[in-house]
Scaffold this motif. Structure first.
Motif, PDB file in Angstrom:
ATOM      1  N   ILE A   5       0.856  -1.197   0.000  1.00 46.41           N
ATOM      2  CA  ILE A   5       0.000   0.000   0.000  1.00 46.41           C
ATOM      3  C   ILE A   5       0.885   1.238   0.000  1.00 46.41           C
ATOM      4  CG2 ILE A   5      -1.865   1.215   1.224  1.00 46.41           C
ATOM      5  CD1 ILE A   5      -2.334  -1.416   2.810  1.00 46.41           C
ATOM      6  N   CYS A 149      -2.390  -1.147  -3.723  1.00 42.28           N
ATOM      7  CA  CYS A 149      -3.400  -0.163  -3.354  1.00 42.28           C
ATOM      8  C   CYS A 149      -2.738   1.155  -2.996  1.00 42.28           C
ATOM      9  CB  CYS A 149      -4.170  -0.557  -2.098  1.00 42.28           C
ATOM     10  SG  CYS A 149      -4.447  -2.250  -1.865  1.00 42.28           S
ATOM     11  N   LEU A 184      -7.761   2.847  -2.467  1.00 47.75           N
ATOM     12  CA  LEU A 184      -8.545   2.440  -1.286  1.00 47.75           C
ATOM     13  C   LEU A 184      -9.342   3.601  -0.726  1.00 47.75           C
ATOM     14  CD1 LEU A 184      -6.265   0.065   0.787  1.00 47.75           C
ATOM     15  CD2 LEU A 184      -8.176  -0.519  -0.703  1.00 47.75           C
ATOM     16  N   ILE A 258      -9.921  -3.230   1.790  1.00 50.02           N
ATOM     17  CA  ILE A 258      -9.131  -4.184   1.011  1.00 50.02           C
ATOM     18  C   ILE A 258      -9.980  -5.417   0.701  1.00 50.02           C
ATOM     19  CG2 ILE A 258      -7.165  -5.783   1.139  1.00 50.02           C
ATOM     20  CD1 ILE A 258      -5.724  -3.562   2.783  1.00 50.02           C
ATOM     21  N   CYS A 264      -7.584  -8.786  -1.204  1.00 50.09           N
ATOM     22  CA  CYS A 264      -7.022  -9.156   0.073  1.00 50.09           C
ATOM     23  C   CYS A 264      -6.041 -10.302  -0.062  1.00 50.09           C
ATOM     24  CB  CYS A 264      -8.129  -9.584   1.002  1.00 50.09           C
ATOM     25  SG  CYS A 264      -9.106 -10.864   0.305  1.00 50.09           S
TER      26      CYS A 264
END
Ligand SMILES: Nc1ncnc2c1ncn2[C@@H]1O[C@H](COP(=O)(O)OP(=O)(O)O)[C@@H](O)[C@H]1O
Ligand SMILES: [Mg+2]
Length: 268
Positions: A5, A149, A184, A258, A264
């Protein structure tokens, strides 16, 4: 192989480094193995863990800068260093990265993918968080191409919201080269509910961007600064504080988002 992320915005002072620092603490405390990548030549995240003297004296080969050099070999096992916090490792950055953070990412050629290549081989981390500099130059671009993300921390003030269009555009463009990249959300940070102007900007953001905005808001709180000054995430320095609770709530929403995006892996 876990999830990656990045935290991006083209402004300074948005809470990008602070969010990475304190979120990493919370995730590590929950038992996840966290890798932090400091992709900012200012090295704030690295200094948060290691102190400025150590960080400024690191050789290029000990920092993220080395991944951009053609004459050097960089691998994660060598670059990732332990921190005083259990379960958190860090690829540090300092002033040596500045030379590689060129304003025109499109001229980078293969150097666009250096961070992606560094993270590509299988590794044992559950979560990798990348802290970006306050611009959309080469380091942020590399982060977008290396991530699953992206989160945009936004303080509820004019200067924080102004550049959002350019950030969203960069994410869109990066998505063409990195199709797995998912936004996200926008995370309101440094919120002072006593200020009418903050409440008004939060409302404006929610009106403009709807559910893209995290429900959880990170408050402006002295506890974040005090913990950072003591080189510990707030989860470790003052676990019972409302600041620690805010980070925990944000981490829960992050996991939910997520999960909803179905990207995920071990973090969810
Ligand atoms: N929620 C917060 N409450 C109090 N201080 C904060 C908060 N978030 C960030 N800060 C402080 O504001 C400054 C800038 O934050 P930082 O995370 O470094 O921003 P960025 O990485 O976006 O430039 C730092 O001194 C940091 O400790
Ligand atoms: Mg920063």
């Amino acid at each position: 192989m876990g999830i990656t992320i990045c935290f991006i915005n083209q402004k300074g002072g948005c809470g990008k480094s602070s969010t990475c620092f304190h979120l990493a603490g919370h995730l590590a405390q929950s038992g996840l193995r966290v890798l932090l990548i400091d992709a900012d030549p200012q090295g704030s995240l690295s200094q948060g863990f290691l102190g400025s003297n150590i960080v400024e004296s690191l050789e290029p080969g000990e920092t993220l800068a080395t991944v951009f050099r053609e004459d050097a070999f960089a691998d994660l096992a060598t670059l990732a260093t332990s921190t005083p916090i259990s379960n958190i490792e860090l690829v540090p950055a300092n002033q040596h990265l500045a030379a590689w953070n060129t304003p025109s990412p499109e001229e980078l050629g293969l150097r666009q993918f250096m961070l992606a290549s560094l993270l590509e081989p299988t590794h044992d981390y559950d979560v990798t968080l990348i802290d970006c500099p306050p611009n959309l130059y080469a380091c942020s671009w590399n982060a977008l191409l290396a991530s699953d993300c992206v989160v945009i921390p936004v303080p509820p003030e004019d200067f924080g919201t102004q550049g959002l269009r350019a950030v969203l555009q960069a994410i869109d463009q990066a998505g063409q080269l990195n199709p797995k990249l998912t936004l996200l959300g926008l995370l309101v940070t440094r919120m002072d509910r006593r200020l009418l102007v903050h409440r008004a900007y939060e409302q404006k953001l929610r009106r403009l961007y709807g559910e893209t905005v995290f429900e959880t808001v990170v408050p402006e709180a002295a506890a974040f600064k005090v913990a950072l000054a003591c080189r510990q995430p707030v989860s470790h320095y003052s676990p019972r504080s409302s600041a620690a609770a805010a980070i925990a709530a944000m981490a829960t929403e992050l996991r939910d988002r997520i999960h909803r995006q179905q990207i995920c892996r071990s973090v969810a």
